[in-house]
Design a protein around this motif. Structure first.
Motif, PDB file in Angstrom:
ATOM      1  N   THR A  34       0.834  -1.200   0.000  1.00 11.87           N
ATOM      2  CA  THR A  34       0.000   0.000   0.000  1.00 11.87           C
ATOM      3  C   THR A  34       0.869   1.250   0.000  1.00 11.87           C
ATOM      4  N   LEU A  35       1.907   1.255   0.811  1.00 11.36           N
ATOM      5  CA  LEU A  35       2.836   2.390   0.830  1.00 11.36           C
ATOM      6  C   LEU A  35       3.539   2.553  -0.515  1.00 11.36           C
ATOM      7  N   LEU A  36       3.867   1.443  -1.139  1.00  9.88           N
ATOM      8  CA  LEU A  36       4.495   1.502  -2.464  1.00  9.88           C
ATOM      9  C   LEU A  36       3.541   2.106  -3.492  1.00  9.88           C
ATOM     10  N   GLY A  37       2.275   1.720  -3.439  1.00  8.56           N
ATOM     11  CA  GLY A  37       1.270   2.289  -4.336  1.00  8.56           C
ATOM     12  C   GLY A  37       1.059   3.774  -4.087  1.00  8.56           C
ATOM     13  N   LEU A  38       1.040   4.174  -2.824  1.00  7.97           N
ATOM     14  CA  LEU A  38       0.896   5.599  -2.498  1.00  7.97           C
ATOM     15  C   LEU A  38       2.098   6.404  -2.981  1.00  7.97           C
ATOM     16  N   ALA A  39       3.277   5.811  -2.897  1.00  7.41           N
ATOM     17  CA  ALA A  39       4.471   6.484  -3.414  1.00  7.41           C
ATOM     18  C   ALA A  39       4.372   6.677  -4.924  1.00  7.41           C
ATOM     19  N   LEU A  40       3.841   5.675  -5.609  1.00  9.05           N
ATOM     20  CA  LEU A  40       3.658   5.786  -7.057  1.00  9.05           C
ATOM     21  C   LEU A  40       2.674   6.902  -7.400  1.00  9.05           C
ATOM     22  N   ILE A  41       1.560   6.938  -6.707  1.00  7.90           N
ATOM     23  CA  ILE A  41       0.565   7.986  -6.954  1.00  7.90           C
ATOM     24  C   ILE A  41       1.139   9.363  -6.634  1.00  7.90           C
ATOM     25  N   ALA A  42       1.846   9.472  -5.516  1.00 10.54           N
ATOM     26  CA  ALA A  42       2.415  10.764  -5.115  1.00 10.54           C
ATOM     27  C   ALA A  42       3.446  11.260  -6.123  1.00 10.54           C
ATOM     28  N   SER A  43       4.187  10.348  -6.732  1.00 11.65           N
ATOM     29  CA  SER A  43       5.230  10.772  -7.671  1.00 11.65           C
ATOM     30  C   SER A  43       4.661  11.470  -8.903  1.00 11.65           C
ATOM     31  N   PHE A  44       3.411  11.206  -9.249  1.00 16.57           N
ATOM     32  CA  PHE A  44       2.799  11.846 -10.414  1.00 16.57           C
ATOM     33  C   PHE A  44       2.447  13.305 -10.178  1.00 16.57           C
ATOM     34  N   PHE A  45       2.487  13.753  -8.941  1.00 15.48           N
ATOM     35  CA  PHE A  45       2.150  15.138  -8.623  1.00 15.48           C
ATOM     36  C   PHE A  45       3.363  16.068  -8.668  1.00 15.48           C
ATOM     37  N   PHE A  46       4.490  15.577  -9.130  1.00 17.18           N
ATOM     38  CA  PHE A  46       5.707  16.383  -9.194  1.00 17.18           C
ATOM     39  C   PHE A  46       6.124  16.601 -10.643  1.00 17.18           C
TER      40      PHE A  46
END
Length: 115
Positions: free
Chosen positions: A9-21
């Protein structure tokens, strides 16, 4: 709750967060490296306390998707997974696969080698 589900889940959240940069690939590598380092630390802590551990396959997946730099630092800082030979062999193989995949993706995207 299973620790494995939390890790992915943390890995998926990191993936989603990376798209906001602005540079999502660079941010992904930063986030997954940091997350992998923290997961190695948490697994070492769990090993010392006798708690539920992070499965080795999960540690290998984190390295495979780009967190191998954090894994190397985590292994050295926490003295974790440095002696277990089958894991070390699979870990080195996952690093090689990650590097080949990154270089191949760069060649495919840009039509030339990126180094």
């Amino acid at each position: 709750m299973r620790l494995n589900v939390v890790c992915y889940t943390l890995l998926g959240l990191a993936l989603i967060a990376s798209f906001f940069f602005t540079h999502p690939i660079g941010m992904w590598l930063f986030l997954v490296t940091l997350l992998t380092f923290l997961v190695y630390g948490a697994d070492k802590f769990a090993a010392r306390k006798g708690w539920q551990r992070v499965p080795e396959i999960t540690l290998l997946v984190f390295g495979l998707v780009g967190g191998w730099i954090g894994a190397i630092f985590g292994q050295q800082v926490f003295r974790h997974k440095t002696q277990k030979q089958p894991f070390r062999t699979w870990f080195m193989l996952s690093i090689a696969v990650n590097i080949v995949a990154v270089l191949g993706a760069g060649y495919w995207m840009y039509g030339r080698w990126i180094f």
